[in-house]
Scaffold this motif. Structure first.
Motif, PDB file in Angstrom:
ATOM      1  N   GLY A 145      73.524  36.737  28.221  1.00  0.00           N
ATOM      2  CA  GLY A 145      72.625  37.845  28.515  1.00  0.00           C
ATOM      3  C   GLY A 145      71.442  37.963  27.583  1.00  0.00           C
ATOM      4  N   SER A 146      71.664  37.777  26.287  1.00  0.00           N
ATOM      5  CA  SER A 146      70.558  37.909  25.337  1.00  0.00           C
ATOM      6  C   SER A 146      69.506  36.827  25.552  1.00  0.00           C
ATOM      7  N   ILE A 147      69.929  35.651  25.971  1.00  0.00           N
ATOM      8  CA  ILE A 147      68.968  34.580  26.254  1.00  0.00           C
ATOM      9  C   ILE A 147      68.198  34.889  27.541  1.00  0.00           C
ATOM     10  N   VAL A 148      68.860  35.480  28.520  1.00  0.00           N
ATOM     11  CA  VAL A 148      68.168  35.893  29.749  1.00  0.00           C
ATOM     12  C   VAL A 148      67.087  36.909  29.393  1.00  0.00           C
ATOM     13  N   GLU A 165      61.779  45.255  32.174  1.00  0.00           N
ATOM     14  CA  GLU A 165      62.025  44.175  33.141  1.00  0.00           C
ATOM     15  C   GLU A 165      63.025  43.159  32.590  1.00  0.00           C
ATOM     16  N   ALA A 166      62.898  42.841  31.310  1.00  0.00           N
ATOM     17  CA  ALA A 166      63.844  41.922  30.679  1.00  0.00           C
ATOM     18  C   ALA A 166      65.234  42.549  30.615  1.00  0.00           C
ATOM     19  N   ALA A 167      65.295  43.844  30.322  1.00  0.00           N
ATOM     20  CA  ALA A 167      66.577  44.552  30.276  1.00  0.00           C
ATOM     21  C   ALA A 167      67.227  44.599  31.654  1.00  0.00           C
ATOM     22  N   ARG A 168      66.419  44.813  32.678  1.00  0.00           N
ATOM     23  CA  ARG A 168      66.953  44.808  34.049  1.00  0.00           C
ATOM     24  C   ARG A 168      67.555  43.445  34.387  1.00  0.00           C
ATOM     25  N   MET A 169      66.837  42.394  34.013  1.00  0.00           N
ATOM     26  CA  MET A 169      67.329  41.048  34.308  1.00  0.00           C
ATOM     27  C   MET A 169      68.627  40.773  33.542  1.00  0.00           C
ATOM     28  N   GLN A 170      68.707  41.223  32.302  1.00  0.00           N
ATOM     29  CA  GLN A 170      69.929  41.039  31.515  1.00  0.00           C
ATOM     30  C   GLN A 170      71.104  41.776  32.164  1.00  0.00           C
ATOM     31  N   LEU A 171      70.882  43.003  32.577  1.00  0.00           N
ATOM     32  CA  LEU A 171      71.944  43.772  33.219  1.00  0.00           C
ATOM     33  C   LEU A 171      72.341  43.138  34.556  1.00  0.00           C
ATOM     34  N   ALA A 172      71.370  42.700  35.334  1.00  0.00           N
ATOM     35  CA  ALA A 172      71.660  42.024  36.601  1.00  0.00           C
ATOM     36  C   ALA A 172      72.464  40.747  36.349  1.00  0.00           C
ATOM     37  N   PHE A 173      72.139  40.037  35.272  1.00  0.00           N
ATOM     38  CA  PHE A 173      72.896  38.838  34.894  1.00  0.00           C
ATOM     39  C   PHE A 173      74.365  39.196  34.651  1.00  0.00           C
ATOM     40  N   LEU A 188      73.892  45.318  42.062  1.00  0.00           N
ATOM     41  CA  LEU A 188      73.562  43.926  42.351  1.00  0.00           C
ATOM     42  C   LEU A 188      73.439  43.754  43.854  1.00  0.00           C
ATOM     43  N   ASP A 189      72.263  43.335  44.302  1.00  0.00           N
ATOM     44  CA  ASP A 189      72.068  43.059  45.725  1.00  0.00           C
ATOM     45  C   ASP A 189      71.622  41.603  45.866  1.00  0.00           C
ATOM     46  N   GLU A 190      71.373  41.173  47.093  1.00  0.00           N
ATOM     47  CA  GLU A 190      71.004  39.772  47.338  1.00  0.00           C
ATOM     48  C   GLU A 190      69.721  39.387  46.614  1.00  0.00           C
ATOM     49  N   ARG A 191      68.768  40.315  46.549  1.00  0.00           N
ATOM     50  CA  ARG A 191      67.501  40.033  45.869  1.00  0.00           C
ATOM     51  C   ARG A 191      67.739  39.740  44.387  1.00  0.00           C
ATOM     52  N   TRP A 192      68.557  40.583  43.730  1.00  0.00           N
ATOM     53  CA  TRP A 192      68.860  40.359  42.316  1.00  0.00           C
ATOM     54  C   TRP A 192      69.659  39.071  42.116  1.00  0.00           C
ATOM     55  N   LYS A 222      67.262  36.218  42.181  1.00  0.00           N
ATOM     56  CA  LYS A 222      66.468  36.184  40.943  1.00  0.00           C
ATOM     57  C   LYS A 222      67.283  35.637  39.771  1.00  0.00           C
ATOM     58  N   ILE A 223      68.545  36.046  39.689  1.00  0.00           N
ATOM     59  CA  ILE A 223      69.401  35.564  38.597  1.00  0.00           C
ATOM     60  C   ILE A 223      69.638  34.067  38.736  1.00  0.00           C
ATOM     61  N   GLU A 224      69.940  33.599  39.935  1.00  0.00           N
ATOM     62  CA  GLU A 224      70.163  32.165  40.140  1.00  0.00           C
ATOM     63  C   GLU A 224      68.924  31.355  39.751  1.00  0.00           C
ATOM     64  N   GLU A 225      67.748  31.820  40.160  1.00  0.00           N
ATOM     65  CA  GLU A 225      66.504  31.120  39.818  1.00  0.00           C
ATOM     66  C   GLU A 225      66.248  31.145  38.312  1.00  0.00           C
ATOM     67  N   THR A 226      66.474  32.285  37.688  1.00  0.00           N
ATOM     68  CA  THR A 226      66.235  32.418  36.252  1.00  0.00           C
ATOM     69  C   THR A 226      67.205  31.561  35.451  1.00  0.00           C
ATOM     70  N   LYS A 227      68.475  31.548  35.848  1.00  0.00           N
ATOM     71  CA  LYS A 227      69.452  30.705  35.149  1.00  0.00           C
ATOM     72  C   LYS A 227      69.044  29.232  35.222  1.00  0.00           C
ATOM     73  N   GLU A 228      68.579  28.808  36.383  1.00  0.00           N
ATOM     74  CA  GLU A 228      68.149  27.422  36.545  1.00  0.00           C
ATOM     75  C   GLU A 228      66.959  27.107  35.629  1.00  0.00           C
ATOM     76  N   LYS A 229      65.998  28.026  35.561  1.00  0.00           N
ATOM     77  CA  LYS A 229      64.837  27.829  34.687  1.00  0.00           C
ATOM     78  C   LYS A 229      65.252  27.768  33.217  1.00  0.00           C
ATOM     79  N   ILE A 230      66.168  28.637  32.830  1.00  0.00           N
ATOM     80  CA  ILE A 230      66.640  28.642  31.439  1.00  0.00           C
ATOM     81  C   ILE A 230      67.385  27.343  31.127  1.00  0.00           C
ATOM     82  N   GLU A 231      68.248  26.913  32.026  1.00  0.00           N
ATOM     83  CA  GLU A 231      68.986  25.664  31.806  1.00  0.00           C
ATOM     84  C   GLU A 231      68.033  24.485  31.659  1.00  0.00           C
TER      85      GLU A 231
END
Length: 170
Positions: free
Chosen positions: A12-15, A89-97, A126-130, A133-142
């Protein structure tokens, strides 16, 4: 010949860091510690420790470090505590993660962002949109953390309060 880097698990902190600054996320993925004497790190830890004293604090579940957990009837509620809403926005993404990863473990939950200094609370489900976004972000981070070198520093409004500043501007 360089050795291949073993990809650490995205946490989460890296997200959160990635949304604000990919360079910071790369540094964190290498377990490079920020300036531990940096005043904003201490302030954030203090706010988290002193806020919401009645709730269960920082739960570790596999690779997740969730700030607060409570039950509301049959619903599990997880919360992320932040000093301010500046990096919302970063906090939202972390929580969604966290919600995404819990769902992958078979745990359904609802989320809340908490800004105690502002006396604000924001609910999240957590909905389909989130999920997308999480799947795409995880891929970018990896992909990012596979690189041998960090991305070059980019100046932003977050740089002035960043404990990693020495790694970019010293």
């Amino acid at each position: 010949m360089s050795m291949p880097f073993l990809t650490p698990r995205v946490v989460g902190s890296i997200v959160n860091a990635y949304i604000i600054c990919p360079r910071k996320a790369w540094l964190m993925s290498r377990h490079i510690s920020p300036d531990e004497d940096y005043v904003y790190l201490h302030l954030g830890r203090l706010i988290q420790e002193q806020s919401y004293s009645r709730e269960k604090k920082e739960i570790h579940l596999e690779h997740l470090r969730i700030d607060l957990v409570r039950k509301e009837g049959e619903t599990l509620v997880i919360a992320e505590v932040k000093k301010s809403s500046r990096g919302k926005e970063a906090a939202r993404m972390q929580l969604a993660f966290y919600l995404y990863e819990l769902k992958a473990m078979g745990i359904e939950a609802r989320g809340e962002l908490l800004f105690p200094e502002e006396r604000r609370r924001e609910e999240m489900t957590l909905d389909e949109r989130w999920e997308k976004k999480i799947e795409e972000t995880k891929e970018k981070i990896e992909n990012l953390i596979q690189h041998e070198l960090p991305p070059p520093p980019r100046s932003s409004s977050y740089c002035t309060n960043c404990a990693y500043g020495e790694f970019c501007w010293a």
